[in-house]
Write a protein that holds these residues in place. Structure first.
Motif, short mmCIF file in Angstrom:
data_model
loop_
_atom_site.label_atom_id
_atom_site.label_comp_id
_atom_site.label_asym_id
_atom_site.label_seq_id
_atom_site.Cartn_x
_atom_site.Cartn_y
_atom_site.Cartn_z
N TRP A 262 19.08 53.83 -27.41
CA TRP A 262 18.68 53.37 -28.74
C TRP A 262 19.87 52.72 -29.44
O TRP A 262 21.02 53.08 -29.21
CB TRP A 262 18.16 54.54 -29.57
CG TRP A 262 16.80 54.99 -29.13
CD1 TRP A 262 16.46 55.50 -27.91
CD2 TRP A 262 15.59 54.95 -29.89
NE1 TRP A 262 15.11 55.78 -27.87
CE2 TRP A 262 14.56 55.46 -29.07
CE3 TRP A 262 15.30 54.54 -31.19
CZ2 TRP A 262 13.24 55.57 -29.50
CZ3 TRP A 262 13.99 54.66 -31.63
CH2 TRP A 262 12.97 55.15 -30.79
N TYR B 82 16.15 51.91 -33.00
CA TYR B 82 15.10 51.30 -32.17
C TYR B 82 15.51 51.36 -30.71
O TYR B 82 16.70 51.36 -30.39
CB TYR B 82 14.82 49.86 -32.61
CG TYR B 82 16.01 48.94 -32.43
CD1 TYR B 82 16.15 48.16 -31.28
CD2 TYR B 82 17.01 48.86 -33.40
CE1 TYR B 82 17.25 47.33 -31.11
CE2 TYR B 82 18.10 48.03 -33.23
CZ TYR B 82 18.22 47.27 -32.08
OH TYR B 82 19.31 46.47 -31.92
N LEU C 200 8.48 45.34 -34.59
CA LEU C 200 9.01 46.24 -35.60
C LEU C 200 9.56 45.35 -36.70
O LEU C 200 10.42 44.51 -36.43
CB LEU C 200 10.12 47.13 -35.03
CG LEU C 200 10.92 47.95 -36.06
CD1 LEU C 200 10.02 48.96 -36.78
CD2 LEU C 200 12.09 48.66 -35.39
N LEU D 165 5.73 49.30 -37.58
CA LEU D 165 5.72 49.17 -36.13
C LEU D 165 4.29 48.88 -35.71
O LEU D 165 3.37 49.58 -36.12
CB LEU D 165 6.21 50.47 -35.49
CG LEU D 165 6.22 50.51 -33.96
CD1 LEU D 165 7.24 49.53 -33.39
CD2 LEU D 165 6.52 51.93 -33.48
N ILE E 294 11.48 56.58 -34.67
CA ILE E 294 11.92 55.56 -35.62
C ILE E 294 11.77 56.08 -37.04
O ILE E 294 12.66 55.91 -37.89
CB ILE E 294 11.15 54.25 -35.41
CG1 ILE E 294 11.56 53.59 -34.09
CG2 ILE E 294 11.37 53.29 -36.58
CD1 ILE E 294 10.71 52.39 -33.70
#
Length: 146
Positions: A14, A28, A55, A123, A140
Motif C-alpha cells: 500500500w 491505497y 478511487l 471508491l 481505505i
C-alpha cells in the motif's frame, strides 16, 4: 467476467497519498489503483484501477456553511438522481458513509467535516469483484485521516 485480482489484494503493498491543501491522507493498494493527475485546483486526486475501479479523493471548503446533515441528505439525493441504490448508510457527529450499487458497480463514499472543510473519498468497483474490493474499501476507510 470478473477481472483477475490477486487473492492477497487486501495485503498487497500500500502507498499513501497526502493532500497539503486540505490536510488529509489516504492509503491505497498501489498494485490495484494507479494515481492519476492531481486536480487542477489541488483539492484531490483520481486513482484508476483494474476492471474500471476508481478511487476519487478530494477536499472542499465549507464556504456555504452547510451542515453535515444537509450534505449527507444531498449525497443521498445525488446518488438517487444517478440511478444508484443506497444499501448502507450511517451518519455520525463529524462523518457519514454511503454505499450501494450503481449499475454493475458498487460504491463506497465517506465524507468527513473537520475544521470547516469537507474531505471525501469515493471508491467505485465492479460488483463482480466485491469479495476483493469490500475489504479494500474497509482498509481505505480506516486509513482516511485529516
Amino acid at each position: 467476467a470478473p477481472c483477475a485480482l490477486p487473492l492477497n489484494a487486501a495485503t498487497a503493498p500500500w502507498q499513501t497519498y497526502s493532500n497539503v491543501r486540505f490536510a488529509y491522507s489516504i492509503c491505497y493498494p498501489w498494485d490495484l489503483l494507479k494515481p492519476g493527475a492531481v486536480s487542477d485546483n489541488g483539492d484531490g486526486r483520481l486513482f484508476n484501477g483494474k476492471g474500471g475501479a476508481t478511487l476519487r479523493v478530494y477536499g472542499s471548503n465549507n464556504a456555504l456553511e452547510a451542515s453535515l446533515a444537509d450534505t449527507y441528505a444531498e449525497a443521498q439525493s445525488e446518488a438517487a438522481s444517478h440511478g444508484a441504490t443506497v444499501t448502507y448508510k450511517v451518519s455520525k457527529a463529524d462523518w457519514f458513509v454511503l454505499s450501494g450499487r450503481d449499475g454493475d458497480m458498487l460504491y463506497y463514499r465517506r465524507t468527513r467535516l473537520t475544521a470547516d472543510q469537507f474531505k471525501t473519498f469515493e471508491l467505485r468497483y465492479p460488483a463482480a469483484d466485491a469479495l476483493t474490493w469490500n475489504s479494500i474499501a474497509a482498509r481505505i476507510s480506516a486509513c482516511f485521516k485529516g
